[in-house]
Motif scaffolding. Structure first.
Motif: not given
Length: 381
Positions: A277, A77, A35, A41, A32
């Motif tokens: 993910m 996360y 990302d 995402v 994450s």
């Protein structure tokens, strides 16, 4: 605006709208955190008509959903301490992925002190921080206490052999006006706070250097290398050097959690998020140096190369492996036995692998369909 009160503190969040989904990241190693810079995402959720937003991108949300998950349409996360605390004592969530990376922890002393091994600390003072913020989990203290006890035990010592000194600190930056302005991306937070040098994240370092205590806990590699480069401290013990994997705690595995409400009412959002993910994790595994450059913006490693060395053997694809779940169970049991949580639960029952499994199956099917379509495409004249 929705509100929730915990221990007399009113926290705020947006009213739930399932056309949008929020995320929040701890500054550690996770797909994450990669990302947040590449946005896969966001792309995947856009396909199903859902906007993907950072928790603090709107003024209606304060920082506390990151710690107590008081927002249904949120993915967190981050370090396992707050996630365990939330599941045990605050509200029901689902564990949908984990990433295991950090190794144990170190014992730091002043570099020129005549201390070279743990037994030299007999009769001396070891610091233990205490957050004065009663709402959030004291994740820093829990890993300090766990690491200290383990290092003492591995050297034939107990707490009775040393003096544990409490150091309360305000831990109050969450409500400061300059920290409440909207941010489009977690990286903006670290533009406001110099993550590599901000002693707010290292509350025991100054007491050690000032001679108020003789030793402190810090995470292996993470923090450790930053602190050693000041030339003021050195590590005399490192749990990462032992073969016993059950010693490798330090507020990890990192946990990916969502509310039980989101899982029940909109499982398609969770599956879409997990598909992206997985892709981010695979890309990070294949391009570790590139991932390290991104992660270095929001971690406590020394620099990008140090970040690479910290993640080069890490699987960045989220998993719910028995190894990771048992590691979380060990941390949860410590938190329960030492009063960091009030209620017990089974980590293996907390885990919800169905979303990861469905995402992986859908992703495989989509990749196969693309390959087949290319094979069967007509030859262009």
């Amino acid at each position: 605006m929705a509100t929730m009160t915990i221990k007399g503190k009113e926290m705020r969040s947006v009213e739930v709208d399932w056309n949008e989904f929020y995320y929040t990241n701890c500054p550690l190693i996770s797909p994450s955190n990669v990302d947040q810079e590449i946005g896969w995402v966001k792309e995947e959720l856009k396909k199903i008509g859902v906007a993907y937003k950072y928790l603090r991108s709107t003024v209606e949300n304060d920082w506390y959903p990151h710690y107590v998950h008081n927002l249904d349409n949120l993915m967190r996360y981050g370090g396992c301490g707050p996630a365990i605390h939330t599941q045990a004592d605050i509200r029901r969530t689902k564990l949908i992925g984990t990433t295991h990376v950090y190794e144990g922890g170190c014992m730091l002393v002043r570099s020129r002190d005549d201390i070279y091994r743990m037994t030299d600390l007999k009769g001396k003072r070891i610091g233990l921080s205490r957050s004065m913020n009663v709402i959030k989990n004291d994740w820093w203290r829990f890993q300090e206490e766990q690491g200290i006890e383990l290092m003492l035990r591995m050297n034939g010592m107990t707490r009775d052999d040393v003096e544990i000194v409490d150091f309360p600190y305000p831990d109050d930056w969450y409500d400061k006006p300059e920290m409440l302005t909207p941010m489009e991306n977690p990286s903006e937070l670290w533009l406001k706070r110099d993550i590599k040098h901000d002693l707010g994240f290292r509350p025991l370092e100054m007491p050690l250097l000032e001679g108020k205590i003789d030793a402190i806990y810090t995470q292996s590699k993470v923090f450790q290398h930053l602190q050693e480069q000041t030339s003021k401290v050195k590590a005399i013990e490192n749990l990462a050097n032992y073969p016993d994997w059950t010693l490798q705690g330090a507020n990890v595995p990192a946990t990916m959690t969502v509310s039980d409400v989101a899982c029940q009412e909109h499982p398609e959002i969770i599956v879409a998020m997990m598909k992206a993910m997985i892709k981010v994790g695979r890309w990070s595994n294949e391009h570790k140096h590139a991932a390290a450059v991104i992660l270095n913006k929001g971690t406590y490693y020394l620099d990008a190369e140090d970040t690479y060395n910290g993640i080069k053997h890490v699987d960045m694809v989220p998993t719910l492996s028995p190894y990771n779940l048992e590691a979380l169970q060990i941390n949860k049991d410590f938190m329960l036995s030492h009063g960091y949580i009030e209620n017990d639960f089974d980590v293996f029952e907390w885990a919800a692998p169905e979303f990861l499994e469905k995402a992986a199956a859908e992703l495989a099917a989509e990749e196969w369909e693309i390959k087949e379509s290319l094979k069967n495409s007509p030859i262009l004249a």
